[in-house]
Design a protein around this motif. Structure first.
Motif, PDB file in Angstrom:
ATOM      1  N   PHE A   8      41.611  -8.659 -23.898  1.00 56.51           N
ATOM      2  CA  PHE A   8      40.735  -9.586 -23.123  1.00 56.51           C
ATOM      3  C   PHE A   8      40.923 -11.055 -23.383  1.00 56.51           C
ATOM      4  N   ASP A   9      40.420 -11.837 -22.388  1.00 54.15           N
ATOM      5  CA  ASP A   9      40.491 -13.150 -22.484  1.00 54.15           C
ATOM      6  C   ASP A   9      39.674 -13.837 -23.533  1.00 54.15           C
ATOM      7  N   ASP A  10      40.097 -15.033 -23.978  1.00 58.06           N
ATOM      8  CA  ASP A  10      39.456 -15.849 -24.984  1.00 58.06           C
ATOM      9  C   ASP A  10      38.147 -16.311 -24.174  1.00 58.06           C
ATOM     10  N   GLY A  11      36.894 -16.024 -24.844  1.00 58.63           N
ATOM     11  CA  GLY A  11      35.970 -16.791 -24.174  1.00 58.63           C
ATOM     12  C   GLY A  11      35.202 -15.576 -23.308  1.00 58.63           C
ATOM     13  N   ALA A  12      35.906 -14.415 -23.391  1.00 58.69           N
ATOM     14  CA  ALA A  12      34.891 -13.311 -22.595  1.00 58.69           C
ATOM     15  C   ALA A  12      33.850 -12.855 -23.226  1.00 58.69           C
ATOM     16  N   MET A  13      33.860 -13.026 -24.368  1.00 57.89           N
ATOM     17  CA  MET A  13      32.728 -12.394 -25.199  1.00 57.89           C
ATOM     18  C   MET A  13      31.560 -13.395 -25.432  1.00 57.89           C
ATOM     19  N   ASP A  14      31.937 -14.573 -25.133  1.00 56.53           N
ATOM     20  CA  ASP A  14      31.000 -15.823 -25.160  1.00 56.53           C
ATOM     21  C   ASP A  14      29.627 -15.631 -24.796  1.00 56.53           C
ATOM     22  N   PRO A  15      29.400 -14.923 -23.681  1.00 59.70           N
ATOM     23  CA  PRO A  15      27.928 -14.878 -23.169  1.00 59.70           C
ATOM     24  C   PRO A  15      27.111 -13.756 -24.094  1.00 59.70           C
ATOM     25  N   ILE A  16      27.792 -12.903 -24.795  1.00 60.72           N
ATOM     26  CA  ILE A  16      26.890 -12.217 -25.714  1.00 60.72           C
ATOM     27  C   ILE A  16      26.012 -12.960 -26.776  1.00 60.72           C
ATOM     28  N   PRO A  17      24.787 -12.624 -26.897  1.00 63.64           N
ATOM     29  CA  PRO A  17      24.035 -13.211 -27.789  1.00 63.64           C
ATOM     30  C   PRO A  17      24.730 -13.253 -29.370  1.00 63.64           C
ATOM     31  N   ALA A  92      38.544   1.374 -20.897  1.00 68.22           N
ATOM     32  CA  ALA A  92      37.230   1.588 -20.616  1.00 68.22           C
ATOM     33  C   ALA A  92      36.212   1.502 -21.769  1.00 68.22           C
ATOM     34  N   ARG A  93      36.892   2.310 -22.870  1.00 76.41           N
ATOM     35  CA  ARG A  93      35.833   2.401 -24.046  1.00 76.41           C
ATOM     36  C   ARG A  93      35.984   1.280 -24.652  1.00 76.41           C
ATOM     37  N   PHE A  94      36.973   0.329 -24.857  1.00 78.71           N
ATOM     38  CA  PHE A  94      37.027  -0.818 -25.438  1.00 78.71           C
ATOM     39  C   PHE A  94      36.097  -1.895 -24.651  1.00 78.71           C
ATOM     40  N   ALA A  95      36.031  -1.776 -23.174  1.00 77.96           N
ATOM     41  CA  ALA A  95      35.134  -2.604 -22.308  1.00 77.96           C
ATOM     42  C   ALA A  95      33.753  -2.347 -22.713  1.00 77.96           C
ATOM     43  N   VAL A  96      33.548  -1.069 -22.723  1.00 76.44           N
ATOM     44  CA  VAL A  96      31.897  -0.755 -22.966  1.00 76.44           C
ATOM     45  C   VAL A  96      31.330  -1.246 -24.767  1.00 76.44           C
ATOM     46  N   ALA A  97      32.574  -1.134 -25.575  1.00 81.27           N
ATOM     47  CA  ALA A  97      32.448  -1.692 -26.867  1.00 81.27           C
ATOM     48  C   ALA A  97      32.137  -2.957 -27.040  1.00 81.27           C
ATOM     49  N   CYS A  98      33.135  -3.717 -26.462  1.00 79.54           N
ATOM     50  CA  CYS A  98      33.334  -5.258 -26.441  1.00 79.54           C
ATOM     51  C   CYS A  98      32.654  -6.068 -25.517  1.00 79.54           C
ATOM     52  N   CYS A 100      33.045  -6.539 -22.444  1.00 75.42           N
ATOM     53  CA  CYS A 100      33.796  -7.544 -21.638  1.00 75.42           C
ATOM     54  C   CYS A 100      35.140  -6.544 -21.123  1.00 75.42           C
ATOM     55  N   ALA A 101      35.555  -7.353 -19.869  1.00 76.21           N
ATOM     56  CA  ALA A 101      36.553  -6.564 -19.239  1.00 76.21           C
ATOM     57  C   ALA A 101      37.690  -6.524 -20.002  1.00 76.21           C
ATOM     58  N   GLN A 102      38.489  -5.678 -19.904  1.00 72.32           N
ATOM     59  CA  GLN A 102      39.870  -5.561 -20.530  1.00 72.32           C
ATOM     60  C   GLN A 102      41.002  -5.237 -19.689  1.00 72.32           C
ATOM     61  N   GLU A 103      42.290  -5.952 -19.791  1.00 68.30           N
ATOM     62  CA  GLU A 103      43.241  -6.008 -19.114  1.00 68.30           C
ATOM     63  C   GLU A 103      44.335  -4.934 -19.555  1.00 68.30           C
ATOM     64  N   VAL A 104      44.855  -4.246 -18.645  1.00 65.43           N
ATOM     65  CA  VAL A 104      45.887  -3.026 -19.452  1.00 65.43           C
ATOM     66  C   VAL A 104      47.197  -3.583 -18.667  1.00 65.43           C
TER      67      VAL A 104
END
Length: 123
Positions: A8-17, A92-98, A100-104
């Motif tokens: 996942f991209d740097d900053g993808a999780m920034d919107p998470i409180p 998909a499991r990591f996307a839900v857990a994290c 944020c979108a994941q690239e494969v």
């Protein structure tokens, strides 16, 4: 089996409180444990937010990333699975857990490197 990079991209999780981050960490670690238990986990890590150092072929070190770089990896997992579909299912499991979108991406096979690692590990 075939290795895939899930990232996942740097900053993808920034919107998470901030108050949600411990729950995200627990969820991500639970998926990691599932991957370990399933025997598909190879390696993974989050990357510190920092400017990369770039070492050129002549040994020159500069601060990076290169100016044309639009996105930088924020974290990644390598899984060794039977199919692309299985890699997508883990992503998909990591996307839900994290959250944020994941690239494969398929990693190029390198039987010679695999043999070196097996010899070093005594396998």
């Amino acid at each position: 089996m075939t290795r895939y990079l899930i990232s996942f991209d740097d900053g993808a999780m920034d919107p998470i409180p901030d108050e949600d981050l411990p729950d995200v960490g627990k969820a991500a670690h639970a998926v990691v444990q599932e991957a370990v238990n399933a025997g598909v986990w190879v390696f993974g890590a989050g990357l510190q937010r920092q400017r990369a150092s770039v070492v050129a072929t002549d040994g020159t070190v500069t601060d990076g990333p290169y100016p044309e770089t639009k996105e930088v990896i924020g974290g990644f997992v390598v899984v060794d699975v039977v199919s692309r579909e299985e890699a997508l299912a883990w992503a998909a499991r990591f996307a839900v857990a994290c959250r944020c979108a994941q690239e494969v991406r398929l990693l190029m096979p390198d039987p010679e490197m695999d043999a070196m690692v097996r010899r070093a590990d005594g396998r």
